[in-house]
Design an enzyme around this catalytic site. Structure first.
Site, PDB file in Angstrom:
ATOM      1  N   ARG A 395       0.895  -1.256  -0.093  1.00 32.31           N
ATOM      2  CA  ARG A 395      -0.094   0.075   0.152  1.00 32.31           C
ATOM      3  C   ARG A 395       1.076   1.238  -0.036  1.00 32.31           C
ATOM      4  O   ARG A 395       1.756   1.193   0.659  1.00 32.31           O
ATOM      5  CB  ARG A 395      -0.916   0.107   1.292  1.00 32.31           C
ATOM      6  CG  ARG A 395      -1.726  -1.231   1.514  1.00 32.31           C
ATOM      7  CD  ARG A 395      -2.657  -0.931   2.732  1.00 32.31           C
ATOM      8  NE  ARG A 395      -3.254  -2.338   3.044  1.00 32.31           N
ATOM      9  CZ  ARG A 395      -4.601  -2.789   2.469  1.00 32.31           C
ATOM     10  NH1 ARG A 395      -5.080  -2.023   1.605  1.00 32.31           N
ATOM     11  NH2 ARG A 395      -5.086  -3.683   3.022  1.00 32.31           N
ATOM     12  N   ARG A 425      -6.342  -5.559  -0.385  1.00 36.11           N
ATOM     13  CA  ARG A 425      -7.795  -5.250  -0.233  1.00 36.11           C
ATOM     14  C   ARG A 425      -8.225  -3.795  -0.180  1.00 36.11           C
ATOM     15  O   ARG A 425      -7.498  -2.943   1.004  1.00 36.11           O
ATOM     16  CB  ARG A 425      -8.417  -5.845   0.988  1.00 36.11           C
ATOM     17  CG  ARG A 425      -9.793  -5.778   1.150  1.00 36.11           C
ATOM     18  CD  ARG A 425     -10.362  -6.672   2.336  1.00 36.11           C
ATOM     19  NE  ARG A 425     -10.349  -7.944   1.817  1.00 36.11           N
ATOM     20  CZ  ARG A 425     -10.046  -9.124   2.694  1.00 36.11           C
ATOM     21  NH1 ARG A 425      -9.878  -8.762   3.986  1.00 36.11           N
ATOM     22  NH2 ARG A 425     -10.284 -10.269   2.469  1.00 36.11           N
ATOM     23  N   HIS A 455       3.461  -9.546   0.924  1.00 37.58           N
ATOM     24  CA  HIS A 455       2.971  -8.807   2.007  1.00 37.58           C
ATOM     25  C   HIS A 455       4.114  -8.350   2.803  1.00 37.58           C
ATOM     26  O   HIS A 455       4.269  -7.418   3.461  1.00 37.58           O
ATOM     27  CB  HIS A 455       2.023  -9.537   2.946  1.00 37.58           C
ATOM     28  CG  HIS A 455       1.375  -8.710   4.099  1.00 37.58           C
ATOM     29  ND1 HIS A 455       1.782  -8.806   5.486  1.00 37.58           N
ATOM     30  CD2 HIS A 455       0.539  -7.390   4.066  1.00 37.58           C
ATOM     31  CE1 HIS A 455       1.322  -7.918   6.233  1.00 37.58           C
ATOM     32  NE2 HIS A 455       0.493  -7.018   5.125  1.00 37.58           N
ATOM     33  N   TYR A 488       0.936   5.043  11.944  1.00 36.70           N
ATOM     34  CA  TYR A 488       1.046   3.644  12.585  1.00 36.70           C
ATOM     35  C   TYR A 488       2.490   3.445  13.033  1.00 36.70           C
ATOM     36  O   TYR A 488       3.273   4.173  12.756  1.00 36.70           O
ATOM     37  CB  TYR A 488       1.115   2.642  11.090  1.00 36.70           C
ATOM     38  CG  TYR A 488      -0.302   2.412  10.539  1.00 36.70           C
ATOM     39  CD1 TYR A 488      -1.316   3.488  10.797  1.00 36.70           C
ATOM     40  CD2 TYR A 488      -0.649   1.106   9.602  1.00 36.70           C
ATOM     41  CE1 TYR A 488      -2.713   3.453   9.993  1.00 36.70           C
ATOM     42  CE2 TYR A 488      -1.740   1.167   8.857  1.00 36.70           C
ATOM     43  CZ  TYR A 488      -2.868   2.020   9.274  1.00 36.70           C
ATOM     44  OH  TYR A 488      -3.930   2.048   8.529  1.00 36.70           O
ATOM     45  N   ARG A 584      -3.191  -6.254  19.186  1.00 36.66           N
ATOM     46  CA  ARG A 584      -3.914  -5.253  18.754  1.00 36.66           C
ATOM     47  C   ARG A 584      -5.413  -5.623  18.563  1.00 36.66           C
ATOM     48  O   ARG A 584      -6.290  -5.027  19.083  1.00 36.66           O
ATOM     49  CB  ARG A 584      -3.399  -4.238  17.785  1.00 36.66           C
ATOM     50  CG  ARG A 584      -4.498  -3.147  17.402  1.00 36.66           C
ATOM     51  CD  ARG A 584      -3.876  -2.318  16.457  1.00 36.66           C
ATOM     52  NE  ARG A 584      -3.611  -2.785  15.145  1.00 36.66           N
ATOM     53  CZ  ARG A 584      -4.326  -2.863  14.276  1.00 36.66           C
ATOM     54  NH1 ARG A 584      -5.534  -2.469  14.404  1.00 36.66           N
ATOM     55  NH2 ARG A 584      -3.982  -3.680  13.089  1.00 36.66           N
ATOM     56  N   HIS A 612       1.157  -1.382  15.024  1.00 38.61           N
ATOM     57  CA  HIS A 612       1.007  -2.302  13.765  1.00 38.61           C
ATOM     58  C   HIS A 612       2.447  -3.248  13.612  1.00 38.61           C
ATOM     59  O   HIS A 612       2.294  -4.043  12.981  1.00 38.61           O
ATOM     60  CB  HIS A 612       1.002  -1.407  12.683  1.00 38.61           C
ATOM     61  CG  HIS A 612       0.606  -2.052  11.279  1.00 38.61           C
ATOM     62  ND1 HIS A 612       1.916  -2.273  10.395  1.00 38.61           N
ATOM     63  CD2 HIS A 612      -0.357  -2.489  10.687  1.00 38.61           C
ATOM     64  CE1 HIS A 612       1.190  -2.751   9.144  1.00 38.61           C
ATOM     65  NE2 HIS A 612      -0.051  -2.913   9.438  1.00 38.61           N
TER      66      HIS A 612
END
Length: 729
Positions: A395, A425, A455, A488, A584, A612
């Protein structure tokens, strides 16, 4: 942590399976209900008058709504698909699909009712007291009415499209998450009743400014002018409503010759034909209008949520733009990591020189992303000695300087590889656009591997130096997104260690080529090695405990639901190993259960930044084995994604991560504790005073640290002048 199986692993696996068979069958918590518990912790932030500023509380209400939207679009929609397909498979917690859906909807109704109460009874009145007003049409002054009438005529009316339903006009398609106005009309000539729908335009501000801190919802202005939209008709009823649809992207990659083309087609299909999973309506809606909507949209009574206006509280994000710093978190500017600080204040640091001195452990957003990761790519693009840049992009932001730097490098003749994960997504369309742009400028773009999402967070820079070619690497826990890097919490390692660089180079070749690489020396790589590597590390802690050696496990992730990992942690707890889990979001573990998990402590921390990072700590008989990486402990991460965890080796970096765990689990720190299946906030001490806020504390630490580069890796003390919060031995 090890990526390759060692001697006796087959026997150990058999023993583990035998031990797992003795574990109770109800040892897991339900994933979806656990997620709803996480979103309640978000709601807790909106309820927290003591620690959270007022406009931030409003923002947490918006985050709660945004989270719930995605949950329904993906998780609830997937569950509904399975029910409709007749797939009757129990969840890991033993619930059948219909039973689980009913439990989800019941709990979701309770949570949105509480969210509405918090907004209307707590946050909204307090905003009004602070002269930040969200008003209804009948609360406007005469002058404001005049201004809104003029605005409607000039700016709103021209973009509205009322759609009537009659024999020649079927019920219109209602796009997911759009805000709509339902109108029931009476034709005075024929006495016929007719339904019409108006879509509240998303291109206009949802909250219209009446003054610097005074707003009226856009739908209120439209509702006040219905007579101008339906001239000659009598308005019997009007109300707002909102539909949530199945928005998850499904691409059968094995059948798609071109993944990019297939995904673009699926994104187009996403816009139409997706079944509703939730209908939100105003609680004042009359029964006949509700029955019409429910029938046309084919939703069950349990899928209908009646709420006070205004619907869709994600619009509260708009209030964060209000110029009232006294109602927000104090401003925080990330600082340059001390090991990357320029030698002279007027110069820019040479990151290649800094990384050659020693590895650098980054902790965002406290350490600036712009002066570390982003600057590495920018310097690599501009450096004539750099021959190649390779990077994964999962992203990124719409105006990413990293994208610009990669294009600059390609145009300068460098070999540039961008591995763009276009299946991220809800960022699919954005990533497709960037992929096209990169290709146009000569960047080699790879779209990942069939059947797997890429990822992992990796950068590899190959540089021609006097001693020969040297590779520089960044391995992180978060996305290469300059905007979210300020919101984050993540960690990253900058290194030119040849072993790590070789591992990363082989991983990139595996992703872009046809290699079958599975062996790495300093990395754990999914889908082949993360689960097996972590379970092997857990089993070593069990063996060390039995041998009387120091043993402890500490893990920080966003989510943990993988049964094999959870069972390994249960075995460790039963063997007497202390297990600290910092989670989290979703959690399938049941800590504190007698005979199962007495030695497992489990906490969650929420705050102004989204926690994160993924951290993995194993005591390893007094020589800690510590890793950071991109993998959560979920099936999708361990089986259907390419993930990477890198082993941290410098003692100061290990100590820093250890202190972070110490601080998070300290009795004086704010957190939420999980006891079996129940979460409990632990935010104040016995005197009712707020406990230490981890993130605010780390901001204090950063603001007082020195900025001169050191000869060795920095060891940053996290326990900065806070009495009562002390490092453990």
């Amino acid at each position: 942590m090890s990526n390759a199986p060692g001697p006796g692993d087959r026997d150990a696996t058999s023993a583990d399976q035998s031990a797992d068979e003795q574990l109770p069958p109800d040892r897991y918590s339900e994933r979806e209900l656990s997620w709803l518990a996480f979103n309640e912790r978000v709601l807790d932030q909106a309820r927290d008058r003591l620690r959270v500023p007022l406009l931030e509380r409003a923002k947490f209400l918006a985050i709660f709504s945004s989270n719930l939207d995605e949950f329904f679009m993906v998780r609830v929609a997937g569950l509904k698909r399975r029910i409709e397909a007749g797939v009757a498979v129990r969840s890991i917690a033993g619930m059948m699909p219909r039973e689980l859906r009913d439990a989800i909807l019941t709990r979701a109704h309770e949570l949105v009712t509480e969210q509405s109460r918090v907004f209307h009874e707590e946050v909204l009145p307090e905003l009004t007291e602070q002269h930040v007003e969200l008003v209804r049409w009948n609360e406007l002054t005469h002058d404001e009415h005049d201004r809104m009438n003029e605005l409607f005529t000039e700016r709103i009316y021209p973009v509205l499209t009322p759609l009537a339903v009659d024999p020649s006009h079927p019920f219109p398609y209602i796009s997911g998450l759009s805000l709509n106005i339902a109108v029931l009309l009476l034709n005075p000539d024929t006495e016929a009743r007719q339904f019409a729908r108006i879509k509240v335009p998303s291109i206009l501000d949802r909250f219209i400014k009446l003054g610097d801190t005074r707003f009226v919802p856009l739908e209120e202005v439209i509702l006040a002018h219905l007579s101008e939209l339906f001239t000659g008709m009598k308005v019997l009823q009007s109300t707002t409503f909102r539909v949530t649809r199945n928005e998850d992207v499904e691409v059968e990659e094995d059948d798609a010759e071109n993944l990019l083309y297939a995904l673009e087609k699926e994104l187009l299909r996403r816009k139409v034909g997706r079944s509703p999973v939730r209908l939100e309506v105003e609680d004042t809606i009359e029964d006949d209008l509700l029955e019409l909507l429910a029938d046309e949209l084919d939703v069950s009574p349990k899928e209908i949520f009646k709420l006070p206006a205004p619907l869709d509280l994600t619009a509260l994000f708009r209030l964060t733009d209000v110029d009232r710093d006294d109602l927000k978190y104090s401003n925080f500017l990330p600082k340059t990591h001390p090991d990357l600080a320029p030698v002279e204040t007027s110069s820019e640091a040479d990151l290649f020189k800094a990384i050659r001195r020693h590895d650098v452990l980054l902790h965002h957003p406290y350490d600036s992303f712009a002066t570390s990761v982003q600057r590495l790519v920018e310097q690599a693009a501009a450096d004539p000695h750099v021959l190649a840049i390779k990077q994964t992009l999962y992203r990124t932001s719409g105006d990413s300087p990293i994208i610009d730097a990669l294009i600059e490098a390609a145009e300068a003749g460098k070999q540039v590889l961008a591995l763009v994960e276009i299946k991220a997504r809800f960022d699919e369309q954005n990533n497709i656009a960037w992929a096209r742009k990169l290709e146009r400028h000569g960047v080699h773009v790879v779209y990942g591997m069939v059947g797997l999402k890429t990822h992992c967070k990796l950068i590899l820079v190959v540089r021609d130096e006097a001693e020969g070619l040297r590779s520089y690497v960044h391995i992180g826990t978060g996305n290469y997104n300059p905007k979210t890097a300020r919101q984050y919490e993540d960690m990253g390692l900058l290194t030119c260690n040849p072993i790590v660089a070789d591992d990363v180079a082989r991983l990139f070749n595996h992703l872009s080529g046809m290699t079958q690489e599975t062996h790495y020396r300093r990395l754990l790589v999914a889908p082949q090695g993360v689960r097996t590597g972590l379970i092997a590390a857990i089993d070593r802690e069990i063996a060390n405990k039995k041998a009387g050696l120091p043993a402890r496990i500490r893990i920080k992730v966003n989510s943990i639901v993988d049964e094999r990992i959870i069972d390994a942690l249960y075995r460790a707890s039963r063997a007497g190993v202390e297990v600290d889990l910092w989670v989290r979001g979703i959690c399938g573990v049941r800590p504190g259960v007698p005979g199962l998990s007495e030695n497992i402590r489990l906490i969650s921390i929420l705050g102004r930044f989204l926690e994160h990072s993924r951290l993995f700590w194993f005591e390893n008989a007094g020589n800690p084995s510590v890793g950071i990486g991109s993998a959560d402990l979920m099936h999708r991460n361990l089986d259907r994604r390419v993930e990477a965890i890198v082993l941290i080796t410098h003692a100061n970096h290990i100590a820093e991560i250890g202190q972070l765990f110490d601080l998070a689990f300290d009795p004086g720190t704010v957190n939420w504790k999980l006891d079996d299946r129940s979460w409990h906030p632990d935010t104040t001490n016995a005197a009712g005073e707020p406990k230490l806020d981890l993130q605010e504390h780390l901001i204090d630490v950063v603001s007082h640290r020195r900025h001169a580069p050191s000869d060795g890796p920095s060891r940053r003390t996290l326990f900065f002048q806070r009495p009562g919060v002390l490092p453990r031995p």
